[in-house]
Write a protein that holds these residues in place. Structure first.
Motif, mmCIF file in Angstrom:
data_model
loop_
_atom_site.group_PDB
_atom_site.id
_atom_site.type_symbol
_atom_site.label_atom_id
_atom_site.label_comp_id
_atom_site.label_asym_id
_atom_site.label_seq_id
_atom_site.Cartn_x
_atom_site.Cartn_y
_atom_site.Cartn_z
ATOM 1 N N ALA A 116 0.817 -1.217 0.000
ATOM 2 C CA ALA A 116 0.000 0.000 0.000
ATOM 3 C C ALA A 116 0.849 1.264 0.000
ATOM 4 N N LEU A 164 -5.711 4.167 1.422
ATOM 5 C CA LEU A 164 -4.979 4.089 2.677
ATOM 6 C C LEU A 164 -4.864 5.462 3.309
ATOM 7 N N GLU A 167 -7.918 6.381 5.053
ATOM 8 C CA GLU A 167 -8.069 5.633 6.305
ATOM 9 C C GLU A 167 -7.192 6.191 7.424
ATOM 10 N N ALA A 186 0.377 1.997 9.004
ATOM 11 C CA ALA A 186 -0.097 1.129 7.921
ATOM 12 C C ALA A 186 0.314 -0.323 8.160
ATOM 13 N N HIS A 191 -0.739 -3.711 6.220
ATOM 14 C CA HIS A 191 -0.256 -3.348 4.894
ATOM 15 C C HIS A 191 1.263 -3.523 4.797
#
Length: 327
Positions: A116, A164, A167, A186, A191
């Motif tokens: 990601a 991402l 988020e 992350a 991720h």
């Protein structure tokens, strides 16, 4: 990208302050890529030179952030919010791509399951201080790593999935290292962070010694917040400075560059580790006046790699790139 489900739009987000000397070269390099951007967003934090005019002439969308609002994370969040891409590519205004396949290779990281965040290699050119070039060689090796397993990355040359960012978003209160903090969070939610050596940019650092010290100071303040319990004692700072100066001198001697760097090497390493030591001693909450010093300092501002098959070198011949240990 593979599997037919790759994001369709790619946006570039560039943060800038008085980068008129550099940003034109970056924008030209981006326009020459084999993968084209759907849009380029420039987040300008109060430039008084021709940065904005150059960006507008190149077709960029310009987002303004005022001096009293600025932090690295907040500026990046403003740019991401303005971008419509499914993948957001970040570049410092004073970098430029080495190859016309830079974006293509950077985006290839997202073909790998779970990735990601991706960040690319950074190298110096003839303007780069010798010690800074050794830092780059240490931080940005020559091999790709599709799951490096730790949160180091650098938003001077990186890309993230916009989903991402939506988020997590970047921490707007940090004095630096917002990229490392973002990647740490992350990884915590499952991720992966990929490193793409095949996507190099030249990172032009033309900093005075006081700005170098300031940079390492504010990054140490941020690191102390991100990594609980981290600190640096005076003996540790001195030991690191001495060992790095010795290593720099050895490498400079091997490369036949000792004479021209005999003063610059200890100056850089002293600025680096004095700044870091100061930063680890600084309270986590810093005043608005000190933040202004971090972000708006008063005095702010080899090796030719052969092109790989199918790649066109974009830098001009009169600025050689330090991309290997033989500099």
């Amino acid at each position: 990208m593979s599997n037919g489900d790759a994001p369709r739009r790619v946006s570039a987000v560039i943060r800038a302050l008085n980068e008129g000397r550099h940003i034109g070269r970056l924008l030209k390099g981006l326009q020459q890529q084999t993968v084209k951007f759907d849009e380029i967003i420039l987040v300008d934090s109060g430039s008084t030179d021709n940065t904005v005019a150059i960006a507008e002439a190149a077709g960029c969308t310009v987002v303004h952030i005022s001096k009293n609002e600025f932090s690295f994370g907040r500026a990046l969040n403003r740019g991401c919010a303005a971008a419509s891409g499914d993948i957001l590519v970040f570049a410092s205004a004073h970098v430029y791509p080495v190859y016309d396949t830079y974006v293509e290779h950077l985006l290839s990281a997202f073909d790998h399951d779970g990735v990601a965040i991706a960040f690319g290699r950074q190298v110096g050119d003839e303007r780069t201080k010798f010690s800074e070039s050794r830092v780059m060689l240490q931080w940005f090796p020559a091999e790709n790593n599709w799951d490096q397993g730790h949160p180091f990355n650098n938003n001077a040359n990186s890309a993230v999935l916009k989903s991402l960012w939506e988020e997590l978003r970047y921490d707007e209160t940090l004095t630096g290292l917002e990229d490392l903090d973002f990647a740490r969070r992350a990884i915590d939610v499952g991720h992966k962070v990929a490193y793409v050596a095949d996507a190099p940019v030249v990172h032009v650092h033309e900093e005075t010694w006081s700005i170098t010290r300031n940079r390492y100071r504010r990054e140490a303040i941020a690191y102390a917040r991100i990594v609980e319990g981290s600190k640096m004692s005076v003996p540790r700072a001195i030991a690191l400075a001495v060992s790095n100066i010795a290593g720099d001198y050895l490498d400079a001697a091997k490369a036949g560059r000792l004479r021209t760097n005999v003063v610059g090497i200890p100056l850089f390493r002293s600025a680096q580790f004095i700044g870091a030591w100061e930063g680890f001693r600084q309270p986590s909450h810093v005043s608005a006046r000190l933040l202004e010093r971090f972000y708006y300092p008063a005095d702010s501002q080899s090796y030719d790699p052969p092109p790989a098959p199918g790649r066109k070198i974009l830098y001009s011949e009169d600025i050689p790139i330090a991309i290997s240990g033989e500099q």
